[in-house]
Design an enzyme around this catalytic site. Sequence first.
Site, PDB file in Angstrom:
ATOM      1  N   ARG A   1      -0.764   7.972   3.905  1.00 26.63           N
ATOM      2  CA  ARG A   1      -1.780   7.322   4.730  1.00 26.63           C
ATOM      3  C   ARG A   1      -1.314   5.946   5.198  1.00 26.63           C
ATOM      4  O   ARG A   1      -1.583   5.547   6.337  1.00 26.63           O
ATOM      5  CB  ARG A   1      -3.076   7.215   3.919  1.00 26.63           C
TER       6      ARG A   1
ATOM      7  N   ASN B   1     -10.918  -4.359  -0.603  1.00 23.04           N
ATOM      8  CA  ASN B   1     -10.706  -3.265  -1.549  1.00 23.04           C
ATOM      9  C   ASN B   1      -9.731  -3.674  -2.654  1.00 23.04           C
ATOM     10  O   ASN B   1      -9.016  -4.664  -2.505  1.00 23.04           O
ATOM     11  CB  ASN B   1     -10.154  -2.042  -0.800  1.00 23.04           C
TER      12      ASN B   1
ATOM     13  N   ARG C   1       0.834  -1.198   0.000  1.00 19.47           N
ATOM     14  CA  ARG C   1       0.000   0.000   0.000  1.00 19.47           C
ATOM     15  C   ARG C   1       0.875   1.257   0.000  1.00 19.47           C
ATOM     16  O   ARG C   1       0.569   2.239  -0.682  1.00 19.47           O
ATOM     17  CB  ARG C   1      -0.918   0.013   1.225  1.00 19.47           C
TER      18      ARG C   1
ATOM     19  N   TYR D   1     -14.752  10.147  -1.467  1.00  9.37           N
ATOM     20  CA  TYR D   1     -13.654   9.809  -2.374  1.00  9.37           C
ATOM     21  C   TYR D   1     -13.699  10.589  -3.684  1.00  9.37           C
ATOM     22  O   TYR D   1     -12.712  10.589  -4.428  1.00  9.37           O
ATOM     23  CB  TYR D   1     -13.664   8.310  -2.676  1.00  9.37           C
TER      24      TYR D   1
ATOM     25  N   ASP E   1     -17.867  -0.129   3.370  1.00 13.99           N
ATOM     26  CA  ASP E   1     -18.276   0.515   4.618  1.00 13.99           C
ATOM     27  C   ASP E   1     -18.297   2.042   4.560  1.00 13.99           C
ATOM     28  O   ASP E   1     -18.803   2.687   5.473  1.00 13.99           O
ATOM     29  CB  ASP E   1     -17.376   0.065   5.772  1.00 13.99           C
TER      30      ASP E   1
END
Length: 444
Positions: free
Chosen positions: A287, A147, A93, A267, A170
């Site tokens: 993040r 995701n 990520r 988003y 969610d």
Amino acid sequence: MKKFSIVIAGGGSTFTPGIVMMLLENQERLPIRKLKLYDNFAERQETVAEACKILLQERAPQIEFSYTTDPVDAFSDIDFCMAHIRPGLYAMRELDEKIPLKHGCVGQETCGAGGIAYGLRSIPAVIELIDYMEKYSPKAWMLNYSNPAAIVAEACRVLRPKAQVLNICDMPIDIENRFAEILGYKSRKQFDVMYYGLNHFGWWTEIKDTSTGENLMPRIRKHVKENGYLTPSGMNGVQHADDSWKDTFIKVRDVYALDPQTMPNTYLKYYLYPDYVVEHSNKDFTRANEVMAGREKKVFTECRRIIANGTAKDTSIQVEEHASYIVDLATAIAFNTKERMLLIVPNNGSIGNFDPTATVEIPCIVDNSGAKPMQIGNIPEFQKGMMNQQVSVEKLVVEAHIEGSYLKLWQALTLSATIPSAAVAKAILDDLIEANKDYWVTLN
């Protein structure tokens, strides 16, 4: 009442202990006879699972609990697979976020280049889970909240169209919880909503009091125009409570300004204001770093403390109450409750003037046969245009995976509203290929 067997795929996730606690809190609705954790990262899962084992022994000793890396053990004799996997963990990520930022583009987990990279890792992993479930428990349902949900749902539509899989997210739940607080309601279930879009890419068009039918949009508009989605209690929630989310919730004011008749998904800022996002991003501490330094460290420290002490009676792990929508979904299937929920499903005409093969996020009625999408009708040109562009990105990503096509992946990146040109798209793609060589299919 029937009791159910559940496997949580992604047993080593930091969300797993809170989800286990949430399942225990909802035993009256969804009784459990057996709970299993499954992950292909044995060491990571063991830490989470041993803490959960103690938790269950103290709070629900009647539930048979186990954890495994063996798919035969995991997927045999189950009614539901609750899947929230992350291939490559937070190390990948971090690259998803930092590689696009290096090229001056949005670096985000599910949006733009980062979301595409994550999607190409998730597709084979989720399909593998579906195949295990169908082989060892052919009557089971997968409730997938892995995701990036849009790309995963499109892959399920194309590659496993008959599988008993429901894809859910969610983020709308969290935003509706914020609506409830803004309006002074105890629960989001006290109002009915209409919503349409793609996952992480949609709009609320209607919010009404369930009992009175009152239109609540004017009250929400007044708040959002001034405060975005910041609530009176601030950022005190368990989910989406870090500092980076505060900016996201405030930025909703600018997203909302583009269509004040609707309420936007948070988003959308990544597609409508990518220059702002890049300008306000820390290329050295994204993040992913925030999560690793915060939630990741906190949850694993607490799990180790529980194991060392041999008790979870004084645990700081909180119930993932936002995740109770998973129980809503399972209960609707198990007991035919006809729950109304936002799911990611093939359009098939629900949005009249949009691609029928697109996977869209819309209200559905859920019963023991699955999801029955509600009719949305035609949508405005602005939203339709944005959605047409983004759904093409998602389709091209899935096609690139299936065909091993470098060209189609380059096209997908070029088409993303977060990337300014084909040249930049190619530079990002080449870096992502190198970073993901252990995860992606070979591209030619």
